[in-house]
Design a protein around this motif. Structure first.
Motif, mmCIF file in Angstrom:
data_model
loop_
_atom_site.group_PDB
_atom_site.id
_atom_site.type_symbol
_atom_site.label_atom_id
_atom_site.label_comp_id
_atom_site.label_asym_id
_atom_site.label_seq_id
_atom_site.Cartn_x
_atom_site.Cartn_y
_atom_site.Cartn_z
ATOM 1 N N ARG A 175 31.117 12.840 17.492
ATOM 2 C CA ARG A 175 32.109 12.040 16.767
ATOM 3 C C ARG A 175 32.323 12.580 15.351
ATOM 4 N NH1 ARG A 175 31.884 6.046 14.578
ATOM 5 N NH2 ARG A 175 30.166 7.039 13.527
ATOM 6 N N GLY A 176 31.237 12.913 14.668
ATOM 7 C CA GLY A 176 31.351 13.451 13.314
ATOM 8 C C GLY A 176 32.110 14.759 13.279
ATOM 9 N N TYR A 177 31.888 15.607 14.274
ATOM 10 C CA TYR A 177 32.591 16.892 14.317
ATOM 11 C C TYR A 177 34.073 16.704 14.640
ATOM 12 C CZ TYR A 177 34.352 21.387 15.709
ATOM 13 O OH TYR A 177 35.152 22.510 15.809
ATOM 14 N N LEU A 178 34.372 16.028 15.734
ATOM 15 C CA LEU A 178 35.753 15.928 16.203
ATOM 16 C C LEU A 178 36.634 15.027 15.349
ATOM 17 C CD1 LEU A 178 35.240 15.716 20.065
ATOM 18 C CD2 LEU A 178 36.210 17.626 18.771
ATOM 19 N N PHE A 179 36.044 13.973 14.781
ATOM 20 C CA PHE A 179 36.864 12.970 14.103
ATOM 21 C C PHE A 179 36.527 12.832 12.620
ATOM 22 C CE2 PHE A 179 36.180 11.657 18.587
ATOM 23 C CZ PHE A 179 37.413 12.082 19.053
ATOM 24 N N GLY A 180 35.798 13.795 12.084
ATOM 25 C CA GLY A 180 35.481 13.808 10.656
ATOM 26 C C GLY A 180 36.593 14.486 9.876
ATOM 27 N N ASN A 181 36.210 15.231 8.861
ATOM 28 C CA ASN A 181 37.182 15.863 7.959
ATOM 29 C C ASN A 181 37.364 17.353 8.202
ATOM 30 O OD1 ASN A 181 37.698 13.457 6.491
ATOM 31 N ND2 ASN A 181 35.728 13.712 5.462
ATOM 32 N N ARG A 227 20.629 10.116 22.807
ATOM 33 C CA ARG A 227 22.038 10.025 23.209
ATOM 34 C C ARG A 227 22.902 9.535 22.047
ATOM 35 N NH1 ARG A 227 19.933 8.906 28.268
ATOM 36 N NH2 ARG A 227 19.751 6.676 27.901
ATOM 37 N N ASP A 228 22.387 8.568 21.297
ATOM 38 C CA ASP A 228 23.125 8.056 20.136
ATOM 39 C C ASP A 228 23.323 9.156 19.103
ATOM 40 O OD1 ASP A 228 23.229 5.564 21.322
ATOM 41 O OD2 ASP A 228 21.599 4.713 20.118
ATOM 42 N N THR A 229 22.291 9.958 18.879
ATOM 43 C CA THR A 229 22.374 11.066 17.924
ATOM 44 C C THR A 229 23.426 12.078 18.373
ATOM 45 O OG1 THR A 229 20.051 10.779 17.302
ATOM 46 C CG2 THR A 229 21.055 12.914 16.808
ATOM 47 N N ILE A 230 23.424 12.411 19.659
ATOM 48 C CA ILE A 230 24.402 13.356 20.197
ATOM 49 C C ILE A 230 25.817 12.793 20.053
ATOM 50 C CG2 ILE A 230 25.250 14.379 22.362
ATOM 51 C CD1 ILE A 230 22.258 14.781 23.116
ATOM 52 N N LYS A 267 25.286 30.039 14.460
ATOM 53 C CA LYS A 267 24.291 29.050 14.067
ATOM 54 C C LYS A 267 24.487 27.782 14.881
ATOM 55 C CE LYS A 267 22.536 26.665 10.001
ATOM 56 N NZ LYS A 267 22.647 26.407 8.563
ATOM 57 N N GLY A 268 23.403 27.039 15.046
ATOM 58 C CA GLY A 268 23.463 25.711 15.623
ATOM 59 C C GLY A 268 23.360 24.689 14.501
ATOM 60 N N PHE A 269 24.273 23.736 14.481
ATOM 61 C CA PHE A 269 24.324 22.736 13.423
ATOM 62 C C PHE A 269 23.926 21.367 13.961
ATOM 63 C CE2 PHE A 269 27.252 26.020 12.126
ATOM 64 C CZ PHE A 269 27.084 26.116 10.748
ATOM 65 N N VAL A 270 23.194 20.608 13.169
ATOM 66 C CA VAL A 270 22.861 19.233 13.522
ATOM 67 C C VAL A 270 23.551 18.252 12.580
ATOM 68 C CG1 VAL A 270 20.686 19.771 14.666
ATOM 69 C CG2 VAL A 270 20.702 19.328 12.200
ATOM 70 N N ASP A 271 24.361 18.780 11.666
ATOM 71 C CA ASP A 271 25.127 17.953 10.737
ATOM 72 C C ASP A 271 26.582 18.418 10.752
ATOM 73 O OD1 ASP A 271 26.302 16.580 8.655
ATOM 74 O OD2 ASP A 271 24.805 17.130 7.160
ATOM 75 N N PRO A 272 27.492 17.588 11.250
ATOM 76 C CA PRO A 272 28.896 17.991 11.326
ATOM 77 C C PRO A 272 29.493 18.358 9.967
ATOM 78 C CG PRO A 272 28.564 15.827 12.343
ATOM 79 C CD PRO A 272 27.264 16.248 11.775
ATOM 80 N N LYS A 273 28.987 17.771 8.886
ATOM 81 C CA LYS A 273 29.510 18.083 7.551
ATOM 82 C C LYS A 273 29.246 19.542 7.179
ATOM 83 C CE LYS A 273 29.308 13.403 5.670
ATOM 84 N NZ LYS A 273 30.505 13.026 6.325
#
Length: 190
Positions: free
Chosen positions: A97-103, A89-92, A10-16
Motif C-alpha cells: 500500500r505504501g509503495y503503490l498509493f504513497g507519493n 501479512r499486515d506488514t506486507i 536492492k530490497g526495500f522494507v520502507d516504501p519511502k
C-alpha cells in the motif's frame, strides 16, 4: 523493447526509501504464487534474477532491478495467502500500500498479474479497483495460460476480460515463455 542488461539493485522494507529513486519504475503485483518473480526472470532472460519459490509469500520486500541502466522493474510482495504470521501479512500489506498509493511519482505502469486458470479473485478485483481509483496506468497479465484447457481458453479469457473491464489484457505463460515479447512491448512502450 529488448532488455540487454538487468541487475538486482536492492530490497526495500520502507516504501519511502523507494520514493527516493529517480528512474522510471514498472511495478509487478499479484497474489502470492501467481508468478511475479518468474515473469521478471523470463522478461529479463535471467533465470535467478528474482528469487522464486514454490511456497507463497517468498517475496517480503520491494525488490528493485535496474534494466538497461534506464529504468527499474519492481517486484512487489504478493497479496492474499502467504505462509507468514498475521502480523507478517499486515506488514506486507502496508508495504504494498505504501509503495503503490504513497507519493512515488516514478511509477510508470503497474502490471497486475492474474492466474489464468483461477481467474481474478476478490483480492485481485479489490487491487484493480484501488489501482483504478488512484489513477495508475494498468496492464493486466493473465499468467499460466498454458494450463488452461484448449476447449476453455477463449471462454476463460472472455470471462476475465468481462470482470476486469476495458484494461489491456495480455495472456502469457512465464514458464513456457508465451506472450512475453508482446507483454514487454506493451509494458515498456513510451
Amino acid at each position: 523493447m529488448t532488455i540487454t542488461a538487468a541487475k538486482f539493485v536492492k530490497g526495500f522494507v520502507d516504501p519511502k526509501e523507494v520514493e527516493k529513486e529517480t528512474l522510471p519504475q514498472y511495478a509487478f503485483i499479484g497474489r502470492s504464487n501467481v508468478g511475479k518473480s518468474s515473469l521478471i526472470n523470463t522478461l529479463t532472460k535471467q533465470k535467478g534474477l528474482a528469487k522464486t519459490s514454490s511456497f507463497p509469500g517468498r517475496t517480503q520486500q520491494i525488490n528493485l532491478f535496474l534494466i538497461n541502466n534506464k529504468f527499474h522493474l519492481v517486484d512487489l510482495p504478493g497479496y492474499g495467502f502467504a505462509r507468514v504470521s498475521a502480523g507478517g501479512r499486515d506488514t506486507i500489506f502496508e508495504l504494498i500500500r505504501g509503495y503503490l498509493f504513497g507519493n512515488n511519482t516514478c511509477i510508470q505502469k503497474v502490471v497486475l498479474i492474474i492466474d489464468g486458470v483461477v481467474g481474478p479473485t476478490r483480492d485481485d478485483l479489490d487491487m484493480l479497483e484501488a489501482l483504478e481509483h488512484s489513477g495508475k496506468n494498468i496492464v493486466i497479465a493473465v499468467n499460466k495460460i498454458d494450463k488452461i484447457k484448449k476447449s476453455d481458453y477463449k471462454k476463460q479469457l472472455e470471462k476475465i476480460q468481462g470482470l476486469v473491464g476495458a484494461h489491456i489484457l495480455m495472456p502469457i505463460s512465464a514458464e513456457k515463455k508465451i506472450g512475453i515479447g508482446e507483454l514487454g512491448n506493451i509494458v515498456f512502450e513510451k
